[in-house]
Structures are given as C-alpha cells and as structure tokens.
Write an enzyme that holds these catalytic residues in place. Structure first.
Site, PDB file in Angstrom:
ATOM      1  N   CYS A   1      -2.485   5.214   0.038  1.00 52.61           N
ATOM      2  CA  CYS A   1      -3.254   6.003   0.917  1.00 52.61           C
ATOM      3  C   CYS A   1      -2.883   7.321   0.971  1.00 52.61           C
ATOM      4  O   CYS A   1      -1.662   7.492   1.763  1.00 52.61           O
ATOM      5  CB  CYS A   1      -3.634   5.139   2.310  1.00 52.61           C
ATOM      6  SG  CYS A   1      -4.728   3.742   2.090  1.00 52.61           S
TER       7      CYS A   1
ATOM      8  N   CYS B   1     -21.326  23.684 -37.148  1.00 55.93           N
ATOM      9  CA  CYS B   1     -20.800  22.615 -36.330  1.00 55.93           C
ATOM     10  C   CYS B   1     -19.537  22.115 -36.577  1.00 55.93           C
ATOM     11  O   CYS B   1     -19.082  21.710 -37.271  1.00 55.93           O
ATOM     12  CB  CYS B   1     -22.093  21.410 -36.423  1.00 55.93           C
ATOM     13  SG  CYS B   1     -21.642  19.979 -35.577  1.00 55.93           S
TER      14      CYS B   1
ATOM     15  N   ASN C   1       0.808  -1.036   0.029  1.00 58.66           N
ATOM     16  CA  ASN C   1      -0.019   0.047  -0.034  1.00 58.66           C
ATOM     17  C   ASN C   1       0.721   1.205  -0.011  1.00 58.66           C
ATOM     18  O   ASN C   1       1.343   1.642   1.030  1.00 58.66           O
ATOM     19  CB  ASN C   1      -0.928   0.253   1.514  1.00 58.66           C
ATOM     20  CG  ASN C   1      -1.937   1.171   1.337  1.00 58.66           C
ATOM     21  OD1 ASN C   1      -1.702   2.269   0.384  1.00 58.66           O
ATOM     22  ND2 ASN C   1      -3.015   0.998   1.942  1.00 58.66           N
TER      23      ASN C   1
ATOM     24  N   CYS D   1     -23.586  18.785 -27.395  1.00 59.92           N
ATOM     25  CA  CYS D   1     -25.054  18.283 -27.640  1.00 59.92           C
ATOM     26  C   CYS D   1     -25.079  16.894 -27.160  1.00 59.92           C
ATOM     27  O   CYS D   1     -26.257  16.653 -26.609  1.00 59.92           O
ATOM     28  CB  CYS D   1     -25.516  18.981 -28.947  1.00 59.92           C
ATOM     29  SG  CYS D   1     -24.569  18.161 -30.407  1.00 59.92           S
TER      30      CYS D   1
END
Lengths: 433, 444
Positions: free
Chosen positions: A138, A379, A135, A385
């Site tokens: 964290c 466009c 680990n 959209c």
C-alpha cells in the site's frame, strides 16, 4: 468443462478467482456475498494491531473514465481495516467454517519488528485461515508510518519480515509487492530468499487521478487538500502484466508461485495473467465497479476458452506465454509486416489517415471518395493505424513471405531470423561466423 | 369535444384542451447534460469528416461534439454559429438523416449515427439560454445593404454583413421576421416561440434594422433599392403556390397547405383552428407531411397524403414519412387528383392511379374517390415576379449568389442551385454576404 480448481502454494480453491485484499473483503457480510456469488477465495482486507487505524471521512476514491463514463482507473486513499482486530478475526473464523472449500487468505500489516508479527500470526492461525499475505504494497498513508510500500521498497526489509513470518507460522506466506519501485525482480528475489511461498502483485500505483480546477486541489479532495492515492483498475493492467512476466522470466524466481493482480476485469484478463505465470488471480476494481456477479462471466469464459483450446486444467496454461517474453535485442528484424485495410469493413472515418499522416510515416493514402489504402513503400508496420481504428479486424498486419521484396527498404525478406545482436549497426554486435 | 362519432365537416375544438398541449409539444425534446455526454462519446472525431462535407453550412461537427464531450457546450455553440448563425433552428428542422447523420461513419458501422442534430441543439440552446451573443460587430464601414426577406437566407446574410460592419436594412412582407421558420414549419418542430427568440438573439449583433410589412414590388422596387443602397440581397423565398387546375379546385375548404401551416403557427390557440374529419393532402414534400401530421394532431379522424409518384419519389425524407405514418397519416402513392366533388364545400376527391410509361407519368384510367371535408394542396411553390434573369424557375445566380444584375445578390429558395432547405438558405445567405463584403471592401 475444464477443471478450474487450483492449489496455489498449498492453498486450495475451486477456481483461480480471488477477491484482493481491499474494501470488498473488509467484513463478513461482503465476503459471504462474494462466496455465494462464486468467488474461489478472498484475501481478507489487511489486519493491523490495535488500536485500529481510522480513515478519512471525506471521499476515499478518485476515478479515470473512458467513453460513456466507463471506469478505467480507480485511485484510493483508504487505509487498512479500521475495525478492531478481534472483530475481524471472529468473522474470518465464522466465514471459513461455513465455506471450508474456499481459499481464505488474511492480509497483514504490522510494524517492522518481530514481536508484532509474533503477536498477530497465532491469532490468525487460530481462525483456520489458509494462508497470510504480507501487505508490503500500500503506497498511501501506511507507508508514511513505515509500513506497506515503505517495506516493499527495501528488499532487505522484505526478506527480514518474510523470514520472521515463516519462522512463526505454519501457514503459507504470500508476499504482496508494490509496483512503486524501479525493478520488480529485486523485491521478488528478496521475498524468495526470505522463504516466501508465493508473491502477489501488483499493489496500487502512486497516483493523483485529477485536479479540481476550481479548488486547484488534487482529487479526491479532503477539505481543500489531497494526498496521492493508489491507482488500480483496467488502466494498470499492462503495468501489472509486465511485472508478473518479469518475475516469471527471472531464473531466480521462476518457480515462485505468483498471484496476479492489476485491472483484471474479464476472463480474458485473467487468462492473460495466468499465461504469464500467475497461479491465481485477484480482483478488486472490477468487483467494485460491477459487483460480485462478474465472477460468473469469468468462470464461464475461462472454462469455455480452455475447453475450446483443449486445456484441461489451470496448470496446463500457467506460464505458457513466459518463454515468449523476450528482450528487444532478440526480436527478429527479418520479420516484416505491412498494414492491410479491409475495405469491406472500413467505415471511412479516416482516423488511420490522420494518425499516420500527422504523427507517423505518411503511409496511408486517402482518395476523394474516402478510400484509405496503405502505401507499402512507406509503411514501417508500426501498428498505430490498427490501434486507432474503431472497427476491430478492419486493419491487420500481414506478414511478408521470405523471398518477397519489402518495397520500403528494397530488401528481400529473409527466411532466417536476425536480431540486433548481430546487426551491423550495433557497435557491440558479434559477426556471424 | 363531443362524445360519440366525430362530426363530419370542418370543426374547431375536436380535442380536449390538454390534448393540444401534448400534441404540439417539442417533437424531440432537448438532450440533458448526461444524454449529451453519452451521445457525444460516440463521435469518432473523423479526419476531414464526412458529416462536415454533408452539411451545407460545413459546420465543424467533430470539433463541436468534442467540445460538448469536454463539457464546454458554449464553445461548441461558437463553433456552430461561426458557420451557421441559425444553428439553433437548423438543429430542430434540418433533415439530418439526409445530411450529416446519413454521412456519419457510425451509420455505416452500426446503422446508428451520432445524434448530431440533437447535440447541436444542446450546444446552441445552452448558449442562447444564457442570452449570450457570441460575436462582436466590426467597426462601422458606412456601407448600406438592403436585404429583402427576413427568412433564413436574409437573416444569415444580414448577420454576416452586420458582423463585417455594414449597415443592414431588412425588408420583409410579413408582420414578423423569420420567414418559413416563423410561418412555414410545423409547430411541434419549433415550439415556445423559438423562431422569434432566435431572431431577437441574432439581431443582438447590432447594425440591422428590420422594416416589417414592406414587400418588394408592392412597397418598393428593386430599382429603388439599388439606388438607395450599396448592395441588395434577395432572400424572398417562393411566394406563390402551384394550383391544382382541375375541376372543383375552387370549392370551399380546399386550401394551400402553406396557408394552413401559417394559420396554425400564428394561432393563439390551436383549438380554435377548424379541421376536417376527413382530410386529404395532395403532394409529397415536407409541406405535405407538416400539413398532414398537424391535421391529425388537431383531431382529424382520417388524414391521407396522396402523391402522384412512388413513395421513393417523395421529397419528404424517410424519417418524415415514418413520423407521418406513426401519427396515423395514410400514405397513398401513384395516384393523381382529377377532380374535387362537393356542393359548395368539398366532399370527395377523385383520383386516378398512375404509372410510368416511357419515362412519363400517365394515368391508368382506374379511378377512386376519397372522402374529404378538407383538402390541403402542397404541390410546390413558385417564385414571384422579380424581373431578374431566371435559371429554370428560379433567379439565376452564380458564384457568391450574384444575379445577372449588378449589385444584386440572391440566395435561399428563390435562387437557383441547392436544395430548398433552411440550412441551404443559411449557407447561401452567408456566402452572398461574404461576396458582398468583398465587393464593398474594394476587392473588385
């Protein structure tokens, strides 16, 4: 049905769905329930050396919601296991004995000295666990004590600790990476140099989920104060996908197995991580939101999709999208699309119009009877959209064919791709020979 | 309540006491905060939203729903009241299924609109429960305006005029203000004395005095009002009713539905109201439905609405019709009354089936009778005498509600144009007030 079993860096599992090292894997009781529910493996919540850490006694989590209070992001300030080391080891051994076909990986976090690692590794090995996960991710609490992401942010430390671990155990070693860095490739390369069998990512992201406006204090608030936590859940998935892809695309780490983590909630999320190079996936927030039963949908959904597409096993799909992860400069500038609105599906909400008119290119027209149509001359195919339309499939991007003239630019669409590297506006472009 | 077969004739106390309480409770209970948040999350915040266009008062619906979703229902209420000061009542009585909710894009998408009416009620109830009046009156102008009728149109006009600083005198023929809100709407749509509470809350703006039991034509004249005030607004509604005009319509227990609804609304105890065992309601509008449903709620055994045209011709909305049938009201269409039979009191209504022939409604010659010990007539209301120029059967009004008589405006059910709806009356009263204000401010 397709074979969902995996062999991830030497760790076998009946399916690629593991529970990540987190509260759901903190105790024997939870893990037995998880295995009974069908999870292929777990990464046991991070063990440390005694005396065990303690947790706050106020709230540990904060959340971000979407519509209808759907949990989109979760933040936590919980530390590693707050139970005695031996208690965890005994439970790990008991569970592994009863579920020999499931992957049992044990997450570890001890100080940055070889002695500490030499102490804990044999104890874990004795449980019969299948592997360890380091680990280095964290970001809260433990990092203040020089562990967790404090290690993961320094590639030299990652390499050093990984090497210690590989020298002191036969178990496969997965290095869990923190996303709280600028370039995820560097810690992955360091893990690789140290001899890691795999990397897993992402751990949680530094975060303050909200501010209590009565107390003027960050949430979760502990007696009027708050500390940043680690952010996870559906909201972080795009960040995680990119980091997984970055490692998978990097020639140095291309062959390094990846366990994908970050907002995986459905079979589709899992399939996306796998396509970007993950050989297993880890889940936490979805289980914490809905319970362990969701793995049934993940298994059935992934299997159905693989059957429909003719993919017989996980290896057949792992990394399949990686070759298509490219750099911006290599994207084809001769690929021209235009938005198209399906009038039969349109419910006339006008969100596309508001978005385009107010914030984009004024490329959607609105008639008195609320018919919305794309103005091809304006466009630019930005896709906004499509993104804001509440009806799936109502607005799509239609590709213009070579030989057609783009009414916006007046240029004929060319069949041959051309990208920024050869574009005349690029000062560094190389003229085509 | 007597055991055994229900007694014929009309009789009070057909039900147990607690039944009345349950039957006349809030038809659609208010949303709580959680429900309101779930409902508000469904709004798409449409551009130039169709629901706003469909609202006669043009309330900014997407904005107020977003304000609810962000936990500021008080701000939502201000958004509503700025367009429609009777937004509380409209949230209860508007036929939203024919207005905002019919236009909602989620009706198109899923057949389930955002619950705009109930969200409006959530917002307005929240602010009114705090007894907050969200507007402050402008400095007094010294101008005086008479408003005739304390119904939705008159109250709306009076509030807007007072807001602009004018002094308003409301004259109303009835002992209580509210108009149809107080006297003409089914009790279960506006329980707990809401109509009066709303009037009291509205009057907090100040500058409005109400003179009760003062009727135009009886206690004062239009000419007098024109002399005494700077402007006159008429919101007098439709005070007359159409009569059946068929043999037997003078029998006992044949009654105008509006009078029955009025009686029911004003009753101290619903149990005191005599109701027939077999009730027939003639008509096809909201008044017919309100009378029929409440007849059932008072314990009538059979209640039949008979309408002379097809069901799709009924002016009561589909939702109202469904509510009626759900409450056990029978709908019988394509039949017109030809006679009422009885000896002193009505006993039967005789109908003739109808059909369309060459664009005309004609009887087919085939007749039937329905047992009836009470008949409610709901075939339309009529304008009383005003002396003003008419357009059809209503006071002719132009832009801003101006009548053809200088200094006189009109709005609501008495005026031409628009549907006979509370919300339309509110819009017309408001717009006339703005026009009056412009005139009084020397605009022209």
């Amino acid at each position: 049905m397709a074979d969902l079993s995996i062999n991830f860096a030497g760790i076998k599992s009946p399916n690629p769905f593991w529970l990540a090292s987190a509260p759901p894997t903190d105790k024997e009781y939870n893990v037995r329930r998880a295995f009974d529910a069908g999870w292929g493996g777990v990464v046991w919540k991070t063990l440390g050396l005694d005396p065990h850490v303690v947790n706050v006694n106020g709230p540990r989590y904060g959340a971000i919601y979407g519509a209808d209070r759907r949990l989109l992001g979760l933040n936590n300030i919980e530390l590693i296991t707050d139970r005695p080391l031996q208690t965890n080891l005994d439970e790990i051994k008991a569970v592994k004995r009863d579920y020999p076909d499931r992957a049992m990986v044990v997450s570890l976090m001890v100080p940055c000295d070889e002695k500490s690692w030499k102490t804990i590794l044999p104890m874990v090995e004795e449980t019969g666990a299948d592997g360890v996960e380091l680990n280095f991710g964290c970001p809260h609490g433990m990092s203040e004590r020089g562990m967790g992401s404090a290690v993961g942010q320094v590639p030299e430390y990652i390499e050093m600790v990984t090497r210690w671990v590989k020298q002191n155990t036969r178990m496969p070693c997965i290095v869990k990476l923190t996303p709280n860095i600028t370039d995820i490739r560097k810690p992955a390369e360091a893990a690789h140099r140290g001899g890691a069998d795999a990397v897993s990512l992402i751990n949680t992201i530094n975060s303050i989920t909200s501010v209590n406006l009565d107390l003027f204090a960050p949430e979760p608030t502990i007696d009027g104060k708050g500390a940043h936590g680690g952010y996870c859940g559906p909201a972080v998935k795009p960040i995680a996908l990119n980091m997984v892809a970055e490692i998978a695309r990097n020639p140095v780490t291309a062959d390094l197995p990846i366990s994908g983590i970050g907002g995986i909630t459905t079979w589709r999320d899992a399939a996306e991580f796998i396509a970007l190079g993950a050989g297993s996936v880890q889940v936490c927030t979805a289980a914490m939101t809905y319970g362990f039963k969701i793995v049934e949908e993940m298994i059935s959904g992934l299997g159905q999709w693989m059957d429909e597409k003719g993919h017989t096993n996980i290896d057949a799909i792992t990394g399949r999208a990686v070759p298509n992860c490219s750099d911006w400069q290599n994207l084809n500038l001769n690929y021209v699309t235009k938005a198209r609105i399906d009038q039969d599906l349109c419910i006339s909400c006008g969100r596309c119009f508001a978005a385009c008119e107010d914030t984009s290119h004024q490329a959607i027209s609105m008639s008195a009877d609320r018919t919305f149509e794309v103005i091809d001359e304006e466009c630019v195919a930005c896709n906004l959209c499509v993104n804001v339309c509440p009806v799936e499939g109502c607005i799509t991007m239609e590709e213009m064919k070579p030989g057609e003239v783009d009414p916006r630019t007046g240029r004929t669409v060319e069949a041959e791709p051309a990208d920024w590297t050869t574009h005349p506006n690029n000062p560094a472009s190389v003229a085509a020979e | 309540m007597a055991d055994g077969a229900p007694q014929s004739g009309i009789s009070a106390n057909r039900l147990e006491a607690e039944d009345y309480h349950a039957n006349f409770a809030d038809l659609y209970p208010p949303l709580d905060r959680h429900e309101a948040h779930v409902a508000s999350d469904r709004c798409y915040f449409c551009y130039d939203a169709p629901c706003v266009t469909a609202c006669p008062t043009a309330i900014d619906i997407p904005l107020f729903i977003r304000q609810i979703a962000t936990d500021t229902p008080e701000a939502a209420a201000r958004t509503i009241f700025s367009q429609n000061i009777l937004g509380g009542m409209c949230a209860r009585v508007c036929p939203t299924e024919q207005l905002c909710e019919e236009a909602c894009v989620r009706e198109a998408a899923e057949g389930k609109p955002v619950q705009i009416g109930r969200l409006q009620r959530y917002a307005t109830d929240t602010l009114m429960a705090a007894d907050v009046h969200p507007f402050t009156r402008a400095a007094a102008t010294g101008k005086r305006v008479a408003v005739v009728g304390a119904g939705p149109a008159g109250l709306s006009a009076a509030h807007r005029l007072a807001l602009h600083g004018h002094d308003v005198t409301i004259l109303d023929a009835k002992p209580k203000a509210g108009g149809l809100n107080e006297y003409g709407i089914a009790a279960y749509k506006t329980p707990d004395n809401f109509a009066q509470r709303e009037v009291d809350w509205l009057l907090q703006i100040g500058g409005i005095s109400v003179e009760h039991e003062r009727a135009l034509g009886r206690d004062t004249t239009l000419e007098q009002l024109r002399n005494d005030f700077d402007a006159v607004f008429l919101g007098i509604g439709l005070s007359g009713t159409n009569a059946l005009g068929i043999p037997g319509d003078d029998l006992e227990n044949v009654q105008d539905a509006v009078d029955f609804i009025d009686q029911l609304r004003q009753a101290n105890a619903k149990a005191d109201i005599p109701i027939g065992r077999d009730v027939v309601v003639i008509g096809g509008g909201m008044t017919a439905v309100d009378a029929a449903v409440q007849s059932r709620l008072l314990g009538a055994e059979t209640v039949t609405i008979v309408y002379r045209r097809g069901q799709d011709g009924m002016s009561a909305s589909g939702k109202e019709q469904d509510h009626a049938t759900h409450e056990g009201v029978h709908l019988k269409c394509n039949a017109q009354p030809v006679a009422l039979h009885g000896d002193g009191a009505v006993r039967e209504v005789e109908f003739e089936y109808t059909t369309q022939s060459g664009g005309q409604l004609v009887g087919t010659g085939e007749r039937f009778r329905l047992p009836a010990d009470q008949v409610f007539v709901a075939i339309g209301q009529t304008l009383g005498e005003t002396g003003l120029e008419l357009d059809g059967r209503k006071i002719a009004v132009g832009a801003g509600g101006r009548t053809t008589l200088d200094g006189v405006w009109a709005g609501g059910d008495c005026a031409s144009g628009g549907d006979d709806l509370t919300v339309t009356a509110v819009a017309e009263g408001r717009d006339a007030a703005e026009d009056i204000h412009a005139m009084l401010s020397g605009g022209e």
